[in-house]
Design an enzyme around this catalytic site. Structure first.
Site, PDB file in Angstrom:
ATOM      1  N   THR A 131      58.127  43.729  49.541  1.00  0.00           N
ATOM      2  CA  THR A 131      56.810  42.991  49.992  1.00  0.00           C
ATOM      3  C   THR A 131      57.122  43.123  50.913  1.00  0.00           C
ATOM      4  O   THR A 131      57.988  41.941  51.969  1.00  0.00           O
ATOM      5  CB  THR A 131      56.513  41.981  48.811  1.00  0.00           C
ATOM      6  OG1 THR A 131      55.445  41.260  49.083  1.00  0.00           O
ATOM      7  CG2 THR A 131      57.909  40.963  48.666  1.00  0.00           C
ATOM      8  N   ASP A 132      55.971  42.401  51.740  1.00  0.00           N
ATOM      9  CA  ASP A 132      55.508  41.705  52.919  1.00  0.00           C
ATOM     10  C   ASP A 132      55.741  40.101  52.696  1.00  0.00           C
ATOM     11  O   ASP A 132      56.074  39.478  53.677  1.00  0.00           O
ATOM     12  CB  ASP A 132      54.688  41.722  53.921  1.00  0.00           C
ATOM     13  CG  ASP A 132      53.339  41.286  52.597  1.00  0.00           C
ATOM     14  OD1 ASP A 132      53.097  40.945  51.230  1.00  0.00           O
ATOM     15  OD2 ASP A 132      51.518  41.181  52.827  1.00  0.00           O
ATOM     16  N   GLU A 133      55.781  39.744  50.975  1.00  0.00           N
ATOM     17  CA  GLU A 133      55.615  38.118  51.138  1.00  0.00           C
ATOM     18  C   GLU A 133      57.752  37.967  51.602  1.00  0.00           C
ATOM     19  O   GLU A 133      57.884  36.612  51.667  1.00  0.00           O
ATOM     20  CB  GLU A 133      55.718  37.944  49.698  1.00  0.00           C
ATOM     21  CG  GLU A 133      54.090  38.453  49.469  1.00  0.00           C
ATOM     22  CD  GLU A 133      53.637  37.630  48.154  1.00  0.00           C
ATOM     23  OE1 GLU A 133      54.352  36.428  47.918  1.00  0.00           O
ATOM     24  OE2 GLU A 133      53.133  38.234  47.380  1.00  0.00           O
ATOM     25  N   TYR A 156      59.241  33.404  43.956  1.00  0.00           N
ATOM     26  CA  TYR A 156      59.450  35.407  44.372  1.00  0.00           C
ATOM     27  C   TYR A 156      60.237  36.193  45.852  1.00  0.00           C
ATOM     28  O   TYR A 156      60.750  36.873  45.483  1.00  0.00           O
ATOM     29  CB  TYR A 156      57.771  35.614  43.933  1.00  0.00           C
ATOM     30  CG  TYR A 156      57.898  36.807  44.062  1.00  0.00           C
ATOM     31  CD1 TYR A 156      58.119  38.032  43.485  1.00  0.00           C
ATOM     32  CD2 TYR A 156      56.688  37.083  45.003  1.00  0.00           C
ATOM     33  CE1 TYR A 156      57.644  39.436  44.087  1.00  0.00           C
ATOM     34  CE2 TYR A 156      56.718  38.800  45.534  1.00  0.00           C
ATOM     35  CZ  TYR A 156      57.235  39.463  45.173  1.00  0.00           C
ATOM     36  OH  TYR A 156      56.381  41.436  45.213  1.00  0.00           O
ATOM     37  N   ALA A 158      61.497  34.738  47.781  1.00  0.00           N
ATOM     38  CA  ALA A 158      63.315  34.099  48.176  1.00  0.00           C
ATOM     39  C   ALA A 158      64.054  35.680  46.916  1.00  0.00           C
ATOM     40  O   ALA A 158      64.530  36.150  47.769  1.00  0.00           O
ATOM     41  CB  ALA A 158      63.874  33.367  48.163  1.00  0.00           C
ATOM     42  N   LYS A 160      63.201  38.445  46.385  1.00  0.00           N
ATOM     43  CA  LYS A 160      63.331  40.154  46.557  1.00  0.00           C
ATOM     44  C   LYS A 160      63.857  40.007  48.369  1.00  0.00           C
ATOM     45  O   LYS A 160      64.277  41.013  48.265  1.00  0.00           O
ATOM     46  CB  LYS A 160      60.956  39.882  47.440  1.00  0.00           C
ATOM     47  CG  LYS A 160      60.563  40.629  45.599  1.00  0.00           C
ATOM     48  CD  LYS A 160      60.756  41.536  45.188  1.00  0.00           C
ATOM     49  CE  LYS A 160      60.573  42.456  45.861  1.00  0.00           C
ATOM     50  NZ  LYS A 160      60.366  44.088  44.649  1.00  0.00           N
ATOM     51  N   HIS A 290      52.082  27.632  49.574  1.00  0.00           N
ATOM     52  CA  HIS A 290      51.213  28.664  48.935  1.00  0.00           C
ATOM     53  C   HIS A 290      50.864  29.104  51.034  1.00  0.00           C
ATOM     54  O   HIS A 290      50.909  28.705  51.505  1.00  0.00           O
ATOM     55  CB  HIS A 290      49.767  27.982  48.779  1.00  0.00           C
ATOM     56  CG  HIS A 290      48.993  29.088  48.574  1.00  0.00           C
ATOM     57  ND1 HIS A 290      47.620  28.948  48.240  1.00  0.00           N
ATOM     58  CD2 HIS A 290      48.988  30.340  48.470  1.00  0.00           C
ATOM     59  CE1 HIS A 290      46.731  30.075  47.546  1.00  0.00           C
ATOM     60  NE2 HIS A 290      47.397  30.787  48.438  1.00  0.00           N
TER      61      HIS A 290
HETATM   62  P1  NAD Z   1      54.176  44.155  37.009  1.00  0.00           P
HETATM   63  O1  NAD Z   1      55.093  42.774  37.160  1.00  0.00           O
HETATM   64  O2  NAD Z   1      52.923  44.930  37.874  1.00  0.00           O
HETATM   65  O3  NAD Z   1      54.958  45.320  36.782  1.00  0.00           O
HETATM   66  C1  NAD Z   1      56.624  45.119  37.315  1.00  0.00           C
HETATM   67  C2  NAD Z   1      57.437  46.421  36.280  1.00  0.00           C
HETATM   68  O4  NAD Z   1      58.789  46.209  36.127  1.00  0.00           O
HETATM   69  C3  NAD Z   1      56.380  45.806  34.758  1.00  0.00           C
HETATM   70  O5  NAD Z   1      56.330  47.184  34.320  1.00  0.00           O
HETATM   71  C4  NAD Z   1      57.892  45.679  33.804  1.00  0.00           C
HETATM   72  O6  NAD Z   1      58.020  45.637  32.598  1.00  0.00           O
HETATM   73  C5  NAD Z   1      59.293  45.784  34.624  1.00  0.00           C
HETATM   74  N1  NAD Z   1      60.356  44.626  34.562  1.00  0.00           N
HETATM   75  C6  NAD Z   1      60.395  43.707  35.264  1.00  0.00           C
HETATM   76  N2  NAD Z   1      61.653  43.192  34.629  1.00  0.00           N
HETATM   77  C7  NAD Z   1      62.312  44.282  35.150  1.00  0.00           C
HETATM   78  C8  NAD Z   1      63.953  44.350  34.271  1.00  0.00           C
HETATM   79  N3  NAD Z   1      64.651  43.433  34.872  1.00  0.00           N
HETATM   80  N4  NAD Z   1      64.405  45.431  33.641  1.00  0.00           N
HETATM   81  C9  NAD Z   1      63.002  46.609  33.511  1.00  0.00           C
HETATM   82  N5  NAD Z   1      62.215  46.502  33.729  1.00  0.00           N
HETATM   83  C10 NAD Z   1      61.586  45.711  34.580  1.00  0.00           C
HETATM   84  O7  NAD Z   1      55.253  44.596  39.847  1.00  0.00           O
HETATM   85  P2  NAD Z   1      53.520  45.358  40.588  1.00  0.00           P
HETATM   86  O8  NAD Z   1      53.219  44.541  41.513  1.00  0.00           O
HETATM   87  O9  NAD Z   1      53.257  46.916  40.219  1.00  0.00           O
HETATM   88  O10 NAD Z   1      55.142  45.582  41.256  1.00  0.00           O
HETATM   89  C11 NAD Z   1      55.789  46.624  41.781  1.00  0.00           C
HETATM   90  C12 NAD Z   1      56.908  46.504  43.315  1.00  0.00           C
HETATM   91  O11 NAD Z   1      55.836  46.345  43.963  1.00  0.00           O
HETATM   92  C13 NAD Z   1      57.858  45.112  42.656  1.00  0.00           C
HETATM   93  O12 NAD Z   1      58.643  44.868  42.804  1.00  0.00           O
HETATM   94  C14 NAD Z   1      56.797  43.952  43.202  1.00  0.00           C
HETATM   95  O13 NAD Z   1      58.030  43.123  44.505  1.00  0.00           O
HETATM   96  C15 NAD Z   1      56.185  45.375  44.938  1.00  0.00           C
HETATM   97  N6  NAD Z   1      55.290  44.990  45.502  1.00  0.00           N
HETATM   98  C16 NAD Z   1      53.935  44.380  44.749  1.00  0.00           C
HETATM   99  C17 NAD Z   1      53.167  44.084  45.453  1.00  0.00           C
HETATM  100  C18 NAD Z   1      51.800  43.845  44.570  1.00  0.00           C
HETATM  101  O14 NAD Z   1      50.430  43.575  45.213  1.00  0.00           O
HETATM  102  N7  NAD Z   1      51.363  44.098  43.203  1.00  0.00           N
HETATM  103  C19 NAD Z   1      53.330  44.258  46.748  1.00  0.00           C
HETATM  104  C20 NAD Z   1      54.274  44.975  47.747  1.00  0.00           C
HETATM  105  C21 NAD Z   1      55.593  45.311  46.202  1.00  0.00           C
HETATM  106  P1  TYD Z   2      48.500  37.286  44.013  1.00  0.00           P
HETATM  107  O1  TYD Z   2      47.134  37.683  43.196  1.00  0.00           O
HETATM  108  O2  TYD Z   2      48.605  36.479  42.907  1.00  0.00           O
HETATM  109  O3  TYD Z   2      49.010  37.542  45.196  1.00  0.00           O
HETATM  110  P2  TYD Z   2      50.348  36.791  46.418  1.00  0.00           P
HETATM  111  O4  TYD Z   2      50.543  34.963  45.141  1.00  0.00           O
HETATM  112  O5  TYD Z   2      51.768  37.316  45.669  1.00  0.00           O
HETATM  113  O6  TYD Z   2      49.486  36.843  47.093  1.00  0.00           O
HETATM  114  O7  TYD Z   2      46.763  35.981  44.537  1.00  0.00           O
HETATM  115  C1  TYD Z   2      46.292  36.638  45.283  1.00  0.00           C
HETATM  116  C2  TYD Z   2      45.598  34.889  46.429  1.00  0.00           C
HETATM  117  O8  TYD Z   2      45.605  35.097  45.745  1.00  0.00           O
HETATM  118  C3  TYD Z   2      47.213  34.314  46.633  1.00  0.00           C
HETATM  119  O9  TYD Z   2      46.273  33.416  48.462  1.00  0.00           O
HETATM  120  C4  TYD Z   2      46.793  33.022  45.713  1.00  0.00           C
HETATM  121  C5  TYD Z   2      44.546  33.311  45.567  1.00  0.00           C
HETATM  122  N1  TYD Z   2      44.291  32.753  43.588  1.00  0.00           N
HETATM  123  C6  TYD Z   2      43.731  32.091  43.621  1.00  0.00           C
HETATM  124  O10 TYD Z   2      43.073  31.365  44.445  1.00  0.00           O
HETATM  125  N2  TYD Z   2      43.231  31.941  42.275  1.00  0.00           N
HETATM  126  C7  TYD Z   2      44.143  31.973  41.116  1.00  0.00           C
HETATM  127  O11 TYD Z   2      43.532  32.234  40.213  1.00  0.00           O
HETATM  128  C8  TYD Z   2      45.322  33.592  41.892  1.00  0.00           C
HETATM  129  C9  TYD Z   2      45.733  33.860  40.549  1.00  0.00           C
HETATM  130  C10 TYD Z   2      45.282  33.451  42.969  1.00  0.00           C
END
Ligand code: NAD
Ligand code: TYD
Length: 349
Positions: A131-133, A156, A158, A160, A290
């Site tokens: 992630t970019d975070e 989270y 930290a 990643k 945040h």
């Molecule tokens: P998500 O929470 O929707 O899915 C995570 C999946 O991992 C789930 O299916 C869960 O069952 C599985 N999982 C969690 N812990 C596990 C474990 N210990 N063993 C086996 N399976 C496990 O997440 P997502 O949004 O699809 O993100 C997927 C990946 O991409 C993550 O690594 C996340 O850090 C990264 N990512 C997400 C975003 C975003 O915006 N969602 C952006 C950048 C990177």
């Molecule tokens: P989120 O979807 O949780 O992604 P991330 O925290 O990984 O960026 O949140 C996106 C943005 O929206 C973040 O700045 C937190 C804010 N947010 C709210 O204002 N209200 C909400 O209920 C949620 C879940 C997030």
């Protein structure tokens, strides 16, 4: 035939990636390893579950014995690792869980790959999806590049960041062929409705309040999930081993502006008068720690591998809202935990 292990394939991004790989590469066996947490849902993969080149294995990536067995049984030659706890708010409540799954889980997979491939690393790849975070928080100016020093603030990010470091350490120490990508916020179908966009859509449909943290001034760079998995496909096949690639939408939105855009779109598609749901906006206590602003510079991915996002944001949001409106049953079932209970009975371990 290649045997590719995708971890976290039942989650939001993972399910889109598994679908793409299974349909596009009929000569690859795709093994989806997922422990089906609250965020993992096999309903996301109904359309491909019977394909010959797809196998699901229920497994916690922290289970050393079982992870090793899967590498052995399926003769895994490459890994695309997405399994993780992914919600910042949950990481504030339970940081230990994030350390276990995101750090220890990654380390266990790295170790299994290293042992299974036995120092013979040609034709193997360990691709870590991050992630970019990890880069921390930006002020009003500037962008994250691949050279930006890591500066995570939430448990989270930290966890990643730590997993990214372990992946690089296995490359530098043992020569493991790795790739890492760091992507901005994703949106699209099948996202668990605790993340901002599906949460807003669900609450607008049900006339529930829309919680905006702080003043709603934090900024995120949003990318359509299908464009993220297209980038993963490209990096996996064409990326230079040992390198990191940033992926982003070049699409920054202040949270409050995004909330208003979603309200406008959902109200219109539901046939409600414009602005009906503005009254649902509720400013709530800000998230601890945040991050103010995320913004990605993905010049490297564009210049070296020719990737471009395929959709404008308004098109992506329209498609996404329509999907959730057409899949209210899915929303209801993931929120109530019905699917989890159902698949929990089928896949006991
Ligand atoms: P998500 O929470 O929707 O899915 C995570 C999946 O991992 C789930 O299916 C869960 O069952 C599985 N999982 C969690 N812990 C596990 C474990 N210990 N063993 C086996 N399976 C496990 O997440 P997502 O949004 O699809 O993100 C997927 C990946 O991409 C993550 O690594 C996340 O850090 C990264 N990512 C997400 C975003 C975003 O915006 N969602 C952006 C950048 C990177
Ligand atoms: P989120 O979807 O949780 O992604 P991330 O925290 O990984 O960026 O949140 C996106 C943005 O929206 C973040 O700045 C937190 C804010 N947010 C709210 O204002 N209200 C909400 O209920 C949620 C879940 C997030």
């Amino acid at each position: 035939m290649r045997n590719i292990l995708v971890t976290g394939g039942a989650g939001f991004i993972g399910s889109h990636l598994v679908r793409l790989l299974v349909n596009k590469y009929t000569n690859y066996n795709i093994i989806n390893m997922d422990m089906l947490t609250y965020a993992g849902n096999l309903e996301n993969l109904k359309d491909i579950e019977d394909k010959k080149n797809y196998t699901f294995v229920k497994c916690n990536i922290c289970d050393v014995g079982k992870v090793n067995q899967v590498f052995e049984k399926y003769q895994i030659d490459s890994v695309i690792h997405l399994a993780a706890e992914s919600h910042v708010d949950r990481s504030i409540v339970d940081p230990l869980l994030f350390a276990k799954s995101n750090i220890m889980g990654t380390l266990i997979l790295l170790q299994a790959a290293k042992e299974q491939w036995n120092a013979n690393f040609s034709n193997h790849i360990f691709y870590h999806v991050s992630t970019d975070e990890v880069y921390g928080s930006l002020g009003d100016e500037g962008f994250f590049t691949e050279q930006t020093p890591y500066d995570p603030h939430s448990p989270y990010s930290a966890s990643k960041a730590s997993s990214d470091h372990f992946v690089r350490a296995f490359h530098d120490t043992y020569g493991l062929p790795i790739l890492i990508s760091n992507c901005s916020n994703n949106y699209g179908s099948f996202q668990f409705p605790e993340k901002l966009i599906p949460l807003l859509i669900n609450n607008i449909i049900n006339n529930k309040s829309l919680p905006v943290y702080g003043k709603g001034e934090n900024i995120r760079d949003w990318l359509f999930v299908n464009d993220h998995v297209r980038a993963i496909d490209l990096i996996f096949h064409k990326g230079k081993l040992g390198e990191t690639y940033n992926i982003g939408g070049s699409n920054e939105w202040k949270n409050i502006d995004l909330v208003k855009l979603i309200i406008k779109t959902v109200d219109r598609l539901l046939g409600r008068e414009e602005g009906t749901s503005n009254k649902l906006i509720t400013y709530v206590t800000d998230r601890a720690g945040h991050d103010k602003r995320y913004a990605i510079d993905c010049t490297k991915l564009k210049d070296e591998l020719g990737w471009e996002p395929s959709l404008q944001f308004d098109e992506g949001i329209e498609k996404t809202v329509i999907w959730y409106l057409n899949n209210k049953e899915w929303l209801k079932n993931v929120i109530s935990g019905d699917y989890q209970a159902y698949y929990g009975k089928i896949y006991k371990n």
